[in-house]
Design a protein around this motif. Structure first.
Motif, PDB file in Angstrom:
ATOM      1  N   ASN A 153       0.719  -1.061   0.050  1.00 53.64           N
ATOM      2  CA  ASN A 153      -0.106  -0.003   0.095  1.00 53.64           C
ATOM      3  C   ASN A 153       0.846   1.111   0.011  1.00 53.64           C
ATOM      4  OD1 ASN A 153      -2.197  -1.912   1.568  1.00 53.64           O
ATOM      5  ND2 ASN A 153      -3.173  -0.244   0.307  1.00 53.64           N
ATOM      6  N   ASP A 154       0.969   1.918  -1.065  1.00 49.49           N
ATOM      7  CA  ASP A 154       1.748   3.254  -1.266  1.00 49.49           C
ATOM      8  C   ASP A 154       1.225   4.302  -0.354  1.00 49.49           C
ATOM      9  OD1 ASP A 154       3.863   2.462  -2.934  1.00 49.49           O
ATOM     10  OD2 ASP A 154       2.679   2.572  -4.746  1.00 49.49           O
ATOM     11  N   LYS A 155       0.028   4.628  -0.498  1.00 46.57           N
ATOM     12  CA  LYS A 155      -0.714   5.811   0.161  1.00 46.57           C
ATOM     13  C   LYS A 155      -1.093   5.596   1.502  1.00 46.57           C
ATOM     14  CE  LYS A 155      -1.605   7.671  -4.240  1.00 46.57           C
ATOM     15  NZ  LYS A 155      -2.598   7.961  -5.350  1.00 46.57           N
ATOM     16  N   ILE A 156      -0.629   6.295   2.578  1.00 44.15           N
ATOM     17  CA  ILE A 156      -1.197   6.115   3.932  1.00 44.15           C
ATOM     18  C   ILE A 156      -2.135   7.202   4.024  1.00 44.15           C
ATOM     19  CG2 ILE A 156      -0.671   6.017   6.274  1.00 44.15           C
ATOM     20  CD1 ILE A 156       0.797   3.536   4.741  1.00 44.15           C
ATOM     21  N   PRO A 157      -3.484   6.855   4.216  1.00 38.27           N
ATOM     22  CA  PRO A 157      -4.498   8.168   4.187  1.00 38.27           C
ATOM     23  C   PRO A 157      -4.243   9.045   5.468  1.00 38.27           C
ATOM     24  CG  PRO A 157      -5.584   6.034   4.106  1.00 38.27           C
ATOM     25  CD  PRO A 157      -4.007   5.742   4.378  1.00 38.27           C
ATOM     26  N   SER A 158      -3.748   8.617   6.783  1.00 33.89           N
ATOM     27  CA  SER A 158      -3.296   9.628   7.787  1.00 33.89           C
ATOM     28  C   SER A 158      -2.093  10.532   7.551  1.00 33.89           C
ATOM     29  CB  SER A 158      -3.338   8.839   9.074  1.00 33.89           C
ATOM     30  OG  SER A 158      -2.741   9.690   9.936  1.00 33.89           O
ATOM     31  N   LYS A 159      -2.410  11.720   7.404  1.00 36.56           N
ATOM     32  CA  LYS A 159      -0.958  12.621   6.996  1.00 36.56           C
ATOM     33  C   LYS A 159      -0.185  12.441   8.306  1.00 36.56           C
ATOM     34  CE  LYS A 159      -3.497  15.805   4.338  1.00 36.56           C
ATOM     35  NZ  LYS A 159      -4.063  17.130   4.075  1.00 36.56           N
ATOM     36  N   GLU A 160      -0.767  12.187   9.320  1.00 38.99           N
ATOM     37  CA  GLU A 160       0.146  12.106  10.717  1.00 38.99           C
ATOM     38  C   GLU A 160       1.125  10.938  10.481  1.00 38.99           C
ATOM     39  OE1 GLU A 160      -0.095  12.345  15.294  1.00 38.99           O
ATOM     40  OE2 GLU A 160      -1.699  11.631  14.380  1.00 38.99           O
ATOM     41  N   ILE A 161       0.276   9.902  10.351  1.00 40.89           N
ATOM     42  CA  ILE A 161       1.159   8.629  10.164  1.00 40.89           C
ATOM     43  C   ILE A 161       2.120   8.575   9.039  1.00 40.89           C
ATOM     44  CG2 ILE A 161       1.019   6.224   9.801  1.00 40.89           C
ATOM     45  CD1 ILE A 161      -1.759   6.262  11.355  1.00 40.89           C
ATOM     46  N   SER A 162       1.684   9.191   7.758  1.00 40.57           N
ATOM     47  CA  SER A 162       2.506   9.274   6.731  1.00 40.57           C
ATOM     48  C   SER A 162       3.695  10.102   6.813  1.00 40.57           C
ATOM     49  CB  SER A 162       1.605   9.916   5.517  1.00 40.57           C
ATOM     50  OG  SER A 162       2.354   9.839   4.352  1.00 40.57           O
ATOM     51  N   ALA A 163       3.577  11.234   7.681  1.00 43.31           N
ATOM     52  CA  ALA A 163       4.943  12.126   7.896  1.00 43.31           C
ATOM     53  C   ALA A 163       5.551  11.460   8.892  1.00 43.31           C
ATOM     54  CB  ALA A 163       4.183  13.374   8.563  1.00 43.31           C
ATOM     55  N   ILE A 165       6.364   8.072   9.049  1.00 43.29           N
ATOM     56  CA  ILE A 165       7.107   7.146   8.528  1.00 43.29           C
ATOM     57  C   ILE A 165       8.054   7.792   7.606  1.00 43.29           C
ATOM     58  CG2 ILE A 165       6.644   5.277   6.734  1.00 43.29           C
ATOM     59  CD1 ILE A 165       4.122   4.768   7.602  1.00 43.29           C
ATOM     60  N   LYS A 166       7.581   8.913   6.708  1.00 43.37           N
ATOM     61  CA  LYS A 166       8.746   9.433   6.029  1.00 43.37           C
ATOM     62  C   LYS A 166       9.927   9.836   6.733  1.00 43.37           C
ATOM     63  CE  LYS A 166       5.547  10.466   2.231  1.00 43.37           C
ATOM     64  NZ  LYS A 166       4.568  11.585   1.525  1.00 43.37           N
ATOM     65  N   ALA A 167       9.421  10.540   7.989  1.00 47.83           N
ATOM     66  CA  ALA A 167      10.779  11.050   8.543  1.00 47.83           C
ATOM     67  C   ALA A 167      11.521  10.272   9.068  1.00 47.83           C
ATOM     68  CB  ALA A 167      10.112  11.793   9.955  1.00 47.83           C
ATOM     69  N   PHE A 168      11.392   8.834   9.332  1.00 43.47           N
ATOM     70  CA  PHE A 168      12.316   7.665   9.563  1.00 43.47           C
ATOM     71  C   PHE A 168      12.677   6.821   8.644  1.00 43.47           C
ATOM     72  CE2 PHE A 168      10.827   9.677  13.359  1.00 43.47           C
ATOM     73  CZ  PHE A 168      11.655   9.892  14.261  1.00 43.47           C
ATOM     74  N   GLN A 169      12.245   7.084   7.351  1.00 38.21           N
ATOM     75  CA  GLN A 169      12.702   6.353   6.202  1.00 38.21           C
ATOM     76  C   GLN A 169      14.152   6.143   6.083  1.00 38.21           C
ATOM     77  OE1 GLN A 169      10.333   7.354   2.909  1.00 38.21           O
ATOM     78  NE2 GLN A 169       8.843   5.545   2.976  1.00 38.21           N
ATOM     79  N   GLU A 170      14.783   4.864   5.858  1.00 39.71           N
ATOM     80  CA  GLU A 170      16.179   5.010   5.359  1.00 39.71           C
ATOM     81  C   GLU A 170      16.374   5.143   3.890  1.00 39.71           C
ATOM     82  OE1 GLU A 170      17.797   1.024   6.918  1.00 39.71           O
ATOM     83  OE2 GLU A 170      16.556   1.483   8.796  1.00 39.71           O
TER      84      GLU A 170
END
Length: 170
Positions: A153-163, A165-170
């Protein structure tokens, strides 16, 4: 069959899937919707040799919307070694229904979906849950995507959860 460590490593790396498991996200109010295991129907997505869609897809309802879940099935420990990889939904309209949407994945052009089908075609199973109420279907899919964070699943509907995840991606 003898396989070199390099070839085996290459094949294992190609099939690597990354899961994010965070138990607090699993505590979701489903507002009385029963999504228990017994309500879902499961079929193998492709035919036995993986060359085309399974004929059993004809049994998927075409008069409703609902949810569907792709999962990789490992037969080593029957019944308990299945790995969910993608959840989706379809609203029922004059031009769309559960059976049609599920069939469309076979010719989908999204890279992750292509990878899912090409890499695990023979082990790919589909569970589906017919549901009424298009708004309910959309809401439930969003809650499940936000909770399960499945790898395809590429798109995470929750902006908070998506942000987060992006903040800690390697």
């Amino acid at each position: 069959m003898e396989v070199s460590a390099f070839d085996l490593g290459s094949e294992i790396n190609k099939k690597k899937v990354f899961y994010r498991l965070h138990q607090p996200l699993w505590n979701v109010d489903l507002e009385g919707i029963d999504i228990s295991e017994g309500r879902w129907r499961t079929i193998k997505y492709l035919n036995e040799d993986g060359s085309r869609l399974n004929d059993l897809l004809a049994d998927v309802p075409n008069d409703t919307g609902g949810l569907y879940l792709f999962k990789i099935h490992c037969p080593m420990i029957p019944g308990i070694s299945e790995y969910p990889v993608y959840i989706g939904r379809v609203q029922f309209t004059a031009h769309q229904n559960l059976r049609k949407r599920i069939r469309e994945y076979y010719s989908d052009d999204r890279p992750k979906i292509n990878r899912m089908i090409e890499t695990w075609g023979n082990e790919l199973y589909l569970s589906f849950l017919p549901l009424d109420g298009n708004e309910r279907i959309v809401d439930l899919e969003e809650k499940l995507i936000n909770s399960l964070l499945l790898p395809f699943n590429d798109k995470i509907p929750s902006k908070e959860i998506s942000a987060a995840i992006k903040a800690f991606q390697e």
